[in-house]
Design a protein around this motif. Structure first.
Motif, PDB file in Angstrom:
ATOM      1  N   GLY A  15      58.979  74.736 -43.846  1.00 43.92           N
ATOM      2  CA  GLY A  15      57.754  74.444 -44.572  1.00 43.92           C
ATOM      3  C   GLY A  15      57.947  74.594 -46.064  1.00 43.92           C
ATOM      4  O   GLY A  15      58.785  75.343 -46.520  1.00 43.92           O
ATOM      5  N   ARG A  55      53.628  69.692 -46.831  1.00 46.75           N
ATOM      6  CA  ARG A  55      52.850  70.690 -46.083  1.00 46.75           C
ATOM      7  C   ARG A  55      52.236  70.107 -44.822  1.00 46.75           C
ATOM      8  O   ARG A  55      51.573  70.810 -44.076  1.00 46.75           O
ATOM      9  N   PHE A  60      56.028  74.452 -38.943  1.00 50.25           N
ATOM     10  CA  PHE A  60      56.071  75.168 -40.207  1.00 50.25           C
ATOM     11  C   PHE A  60      56.876  76.446 -39.994  1.00 50.25           C
ATOM     12  O   PHE A  60      56.574  77.233 -39.092  1.00 50.25           O
ATOM     13  N   ILE A 121      46.624  78.460 -43.072  1.00 53.20           N
ATOM     14  CA  ILE A 121      46.641  77.212 -42.321  1.00 53.20           C
ATOM     15  C   ILE A 121      45.241  76.609 -42.339  1.00 53.20           C
ATOM     16  O   ILE A 121      44.245  77.335 -42.198  1.00 53.20           O
ATOM     17  N   PHE A 131      50.174  75.314 -44.686  1.00 52.43           N
ATOM     18  CA  PHE A 131      50.430  74.405 -43.569  1.00 52.43           C
ATOM     19  C   PHE A 131      49.169  73.591 -43.323  1.00 52.43           C
ATOM     20  O   PHE A 131      48.165  74.111 -42.833  1.00 52.43           O
TER      21      PHE A 131
END
Length: 432
Positions: A15, A55, A60, A121, A131
């Motif tokens: 990532g 991203r 990730f 996230i 992410f």
């Protein structure tokens, strides 16, 4: 702003949260390359189309950062106008605002924790999100697929990893660009013994496997909901019901190898660095495909040699194997026994009638619970994997909609059909 995680040079699926940093040579700051684990989105067979980079990708990798950016609660207090509070206005201060009524809120201030790293996230493409995760559409993905209305929160959840012990914990909600989390008046929240906590609108669900994920004996666990403060609760009556479930004191938000995290629109699999070390590699899976193809499986009708692909393709050739889902016989695509304008085929080997589908290797290693040969495939998508892997995922209830669950293929997210939702493959060179 949080530092980007370190990228392993040449590392697959690494990532690059935030603004991407250039790859760091392995000999430079080697201690920062410690790997916590990987988050892998269910439904993508090792690649997120149209481009698996930045991203937005199918997985990730979480590495120890060069400088810690984790946060921990420092103090909390009651205010009348949270929008004018210094902690909310200060873009350098992490804080969570719990709105209790129109003129009362609880502010929890957070401070830097030099012992932890934080990863966020969510659906937002803003810099704090490491992410970026969008809604998963079932089936094989070819080109850009868009969802008109997403149910994934822009700042869905955050993961805190201890820099020394490598323990990782998941919390509902993430800090926005102003380093704030707001739980509005209608959000589910509560106070207990002077502490305050709450749930996000559609919730963040987790499922820990009760036994070791990789080794062949994996079993699915029970879905729970994790709170903003990291508590674990029984599921609400429906995804966004106002009443929280009962607290499960004996369970924690600490991620285990094989823990599933559901964001209401996408489900992530957590694989620890130690667990991945016991799993098959992508090269190992490719070698098993090569070994199957080296056996020169034959189509009993066309008498041509079949070649099992590593990736799904839009085009069909005479070498493309298909499987009869009611019996498992593998053949080439031919017209014998095919009912016109339908997917109903009669198998020439056993005369069972049913659908056929193209075979394709499940090539994402993180979804495997052992290193067995790809002797089974999921119904109805045709993704091949080991017997124990298909049996495990066929038993896992994946959240679907507001209060439903269904088993699905981890490689493409297609809901499984029939009972048991998979079939044993019978090749002509190994016909029994």
């Amino acid at each position: 702003m949080p530092d980007p995680p370190i990228i392993e040079e040449g590392g697959e699926g690494a990532g690059d949260g935030g603004d991407a940093a250039p790859p760091t040579p392995r000999h430079h700051h080697a201690k920062h390359h410690l790997k916590y684990g990987e988050l892998v989105i269910l439904g993508y067979n090792g690649f997120l189309p149209p481009c698996d980079k930045g991203r937005r990708r199918s997985k990730f990798v979480l590495h120890r950062r060069q400088a810690a950016n984790g946060v921990k609660p420092a103090r909390h207090y009651v205010v009348r106008t949270p929008q004018n509070t210094q902690a909310i206005l200060d873009a350098q201060q992490h804080s969570i605002s719990y709105t209790l009524s129109r003129n009362q809120a609880v502010i929890v201030e957070y401070q830097l924790d030099t012992e932890t790293d934080m990863f966020q996230i969510g659906r937002s493409s803003e810099t704090p999100i490491d992410f970026v995760v969008m809604d998963t559409i079932p089936g094989d993905k070819h080109g850009e697929l868009k969802v008109t209305q997403s149910t994934i929160s822009r700042f869905a959840c955050r993961i805190i990893a201890h820099r020394t012990t490598r323990t990782t914990q998941v919390y509902a909600a993430g800090f926005d660009s102003s380093r704030n989390i707001f739980l509005g008046e209608k959000a589910t929240k509560w106070q207990n013994n002077g502490e305050i906590d709450g749930l996000t609108t559609n919730g963040v669900l987790i499922m820990h496997p009760p036994s070791q994920f990789c080794g062949g004996e994996a079993k699915p666990g029970i879905w729970r909901e994790v709170s903003v403060g990291g508590g674990v609760y029984a599921l609400r009556e429906s995804r966004s019901a106002p009443q929280k479930g009962i607290k499960i004191d004996e369970e924690t938000n600490v991620l285990q190898d094989g823990t599933l995290i559901d964001l209401c629109g996408a489900t992530l699999l957590w694989r620890s660095a130690e667990g991945l070390g016991k799993s098959p590699t992508k090269r190992h899976l490719e070698q098993m495909v090569d070994e199957l193809n080296a056996g020169r499986p034959q189509c009993p009708v066309g008498l041509n040699t079949l070649v099992i692909p590593r990736k799904a393709t839009l085009t069909s050739t005479e070498k493309q194997p298909v499987v009869y889902l009611n019996c498992g016989h593998v053949q080439g695509l031919h017209e014998w026994g095919h009912e016109k304008d339908s997917n109903s085929h009669t198998c020439p080997m056993c005369l069972k009638v049913g659908p056929v589908v193209k075979l394709c290797m499940g090539i994402e290693p993180a979804f495997y619970v052992d290193s067995g040969p790809p002797s089974f495939c999921f119904n109805p998508c045709g993704h091949m994997a080991s017997e124990k892997t298909v049996r495990y995922w066929a038993a896992v209830p994946i959240p679907h909609g507001t209060n439903g669950f269904h088993a699905a293929c981890p490689f493409c997210a297609s809901p499984l059909e029939g009972d048991p939702g998979f079939v044993r493959l019978i090749f002509q060179d190994n016909c029994d």
